[in-house]
Motif scaffolding. Structure first.
Motif, mmCIF file in Angstrom:
data_model
loop_
_atom_site.group_PDB
_atom_site.id
_atom_site.type_symbol
_atom_site.label_atom_id
_atom_site.label_comp_id
_atom_site.label_asym_id
_atom_site.label_seq_id
_atom_site.Cartn_x
_atom_site.Cartn_y
_atom_site.Cartn_z
ATOM 1 N N THR A 146 37.412 96.630 30.295
ATOM 2 C CA THR A 146 38.698 96.266 30.880
ATOM 3 C C THR A 146 38.849 96.771 32.316
ATOM 4 O O THR A 146 39.163 96.004 33.213
ATOM 5 N N CYS A 147 38.598 98.063 32.548
ATOM 6 C CA CYS A 147 38.871 98.645 33.872
ATOM 7 C C CYS A 147 37.629 99.148 34.599
ATOM 8 O O CYS A 147 37.734 99.633 35.720
ATOM 9 N N GLN A 148 36.473 99.060 33.957
ATOM 10 C CA GLN A 148 35.189 99.440 34.543
ATOM 11 C C GLN A 148 35.002 100.948 34.732
ATOM 12 O O GLN A 148 34.037 101.381 35.354
ATOM 13 N N THR A 149 35.878 101.787 34.177
ATOM 14 C CA THR A 149 35.707 103.235 34.212
ATOM 15 C C THR A 149 34.484 103.601 33.388
ATOM 16 O O THR A 149 34.237 103.012 32.341
ATOM 17 N N ASN A 167 32.568 111.751 21.180
ATOM 18 C CA ASN A 167 33.672 112.295 21.974
ATOM 19 C C ASN A 167 34.552 111.198 22.569
ATOM 20 O O ASN A 167 35.585 111.488 23.148
ATOM 21 N N SER A 168 34.103 109.952 22.457
ATOM 22 C CA SER A 168 34.847 108.814 23.005
ATOM 23 C C SER A 168 35.202 107.851 21.870
ATOM 24 O O SER A 168 34.515 106.857 21.653
ATOM 25 N N PRO A 169 36.271 108.118 21.137
ATOM 26 C CA PRO A 169 36.597 107.321 19.954
ATOM 27 C C PRO A 169 36.943 105.863 20.260
ATOM 28 O O PRO A 169 36.880 105.023 19.372
ATOM 29 N N ASN A 170 37.294 105.527 21.496
ATOM 30 C CA ASN A 170 37.657 104.154 21.841
ATOM 31 C C ASN A 170 36.497 103.375 22.460
ATOM 32 O O ASN A 170 36.693 102.262 22.937
ATOM 33 N N ARG A 171 35.298 103.970 22.452
ATOM 34 C CA ARG A 171 34.162 103.309 23.107
ATOM 35 C C ARG A 171 33.945 101.905 22.583
ATOM 36 O O ARG A 171 34.208 101.669 21.406
ATOM 37 N N PRO A 172 33.627 100.957 23.366
ATOM 38 C CA PRO A 172 33.225 101.056 24.768
ATOM 39 C C PRO A 172 34.394 101.120 25.740
ATOM 40 O O PRO A 172 34.196 101.118 26.947
ATOM 41 N N PHE A 173 35.613 101.167 25.225
ATOM 42 C CA PHE A 173 36.776 101.261 26.100
ATOM 43 C C PHE A 173 37.053 102.718 26.455
ATOM 44 O O PHE A 173 36.725 103.624 25.696
ATOM 45 N N CYS A 174 37.722 102.929 27.586
ATOM 46 C CA CYS A 174 38.021 104.296 28.012
ATOM 47 C C CYS A 174 39.267 104.839 27.322
ATOM 48 O O CYS A 174 39.449 106.050 27.245
ATOM 49 N N GLU A 176 42.872 103.735 24.445
ATOM 50 C CA GLU A 176 43.536 102.820 23.518
ATOM 51 C C GLU A 176 44.218 101.693 24.299
ATOM 52 O O GLU A 176 44.215 100.538 23.872
ATOM 53 N N ARG A 177 44.761 102.015 25.450
ATOM 54 C CA ARG A 177 45.437 101.018 26.293
ATOM 55 C C ARG A 177 44.474 99.902 26.681
ATOM 56 O O ARG A 177 44.792 98.718 26.537
ATOM 57 N N CYS A 178 43.279 100.259 27.163
ATOM 58 C CA CYS A 178 42.292 99.245 27.555
ATOM 59 C C CYS A 178 41.835 98.427 26.346
ATOM 60 O O CYS A 178 41.615 97.222 26.448
ATOM 61 N N LYS A 179 41.725 99.074 25.188
ATOM 62 C CA LYS A 179 41.344 98.362 23.969
ATOM 63 C C LYS A 179 42.402 97.318 23.610
ATOM 64 O O LYS A 179 42.075 96.178 23.266
ATOM 65 N N LEU A 180 43.684 97.668 23.723
ATOM 66 C CA LEU A 180 44.764 96.739 23.387
ATOM 67 C C LEU A 180 44.889 95.608 24.411
ATOM 68 O O LEU A 180 45.213 94.477 24.051
ATOM 69 N N ILE A 181 44.616 95.896 25.676
ATOM 70 C CA ILE A 181 44.613 94.848 26.697
ATOM 71 C C ILE A 181 43.550 93.812 26.355
ATOM 72 O O ILE A 181 43.800 92.606 26.385
ATOM 73 N N ASP A 182 42.358 94.262 25.985
ATOM 74 C CA ASP A 182 41.269 93.368 25.620
ATOM 75 C C ASP A 182 41.631 92.544 24.387
ATOM 76 O O ASP A 182 41.435 91.322 24.367
ATOM 77 N N LEU A 183 42.201 93.177 23.372
ATOM 78 C CA LEU A 183 42.611 92.477 22.156
ATOM 79 C C LEU A 183 43.635 91.392 22.489
ATOM 80 O O LEU A 183 43.555 90.274 21.989
#
Length: 66
Positions: A9-12, A19-26, A28-35
Motif C-alpha cells: 500500500t505505502c511502500q514502507t 515481529n510483523s503480524p500484518n506482513r506484508p503490510f506495515c 492494520e491501516r494499510c491492510k484495510l486500505i488494500d482490502l
C-alpha cells in the motif's frame, strides 16, 4: 539476515518475521486500505471472467443441490 519487503500500500519497508503480524503490510491501516480496494473492484486478477451457468426458468436450484 532479516528479509524486508515493501508494503503493497505505502511502500514502507517491512521486516518479514513474526515481529510483523500484518506482513506484508506495515500496519492494520494499510491492510484495510488494500482490502477496500479489492472490495471496490479497483484491483483484480487478470484472466477471463467466471462463467455462471444459465438457470432454467422455474428451477430454484442454483447450484445443483436440493
Amino acid at each position: 539476515m532479516s528479509i524486508t519487503v515493501s508494503c503493497p500500500t505505502c511502500q514502507t519497508e517491512v521486516e518479514w518475521s513474526e515481529n510483523s503480524p500484518n506482513r506484508p503490510f506495515c500496519s492494520e491501516r494499510c491492510k484495510l486500505i488494500d482490502l477496500g480496494e479489492w472490495a471496490n473492484e479497483e484491483k483484480s486478477i487478470p484472466g477471463e471472467p467466471a462463467v455462471i451457468p444459465e438457470q432454467e426458468p422455474g428451477n430454484d436450484d442454483h447450484y445443483g443441490q436440493s
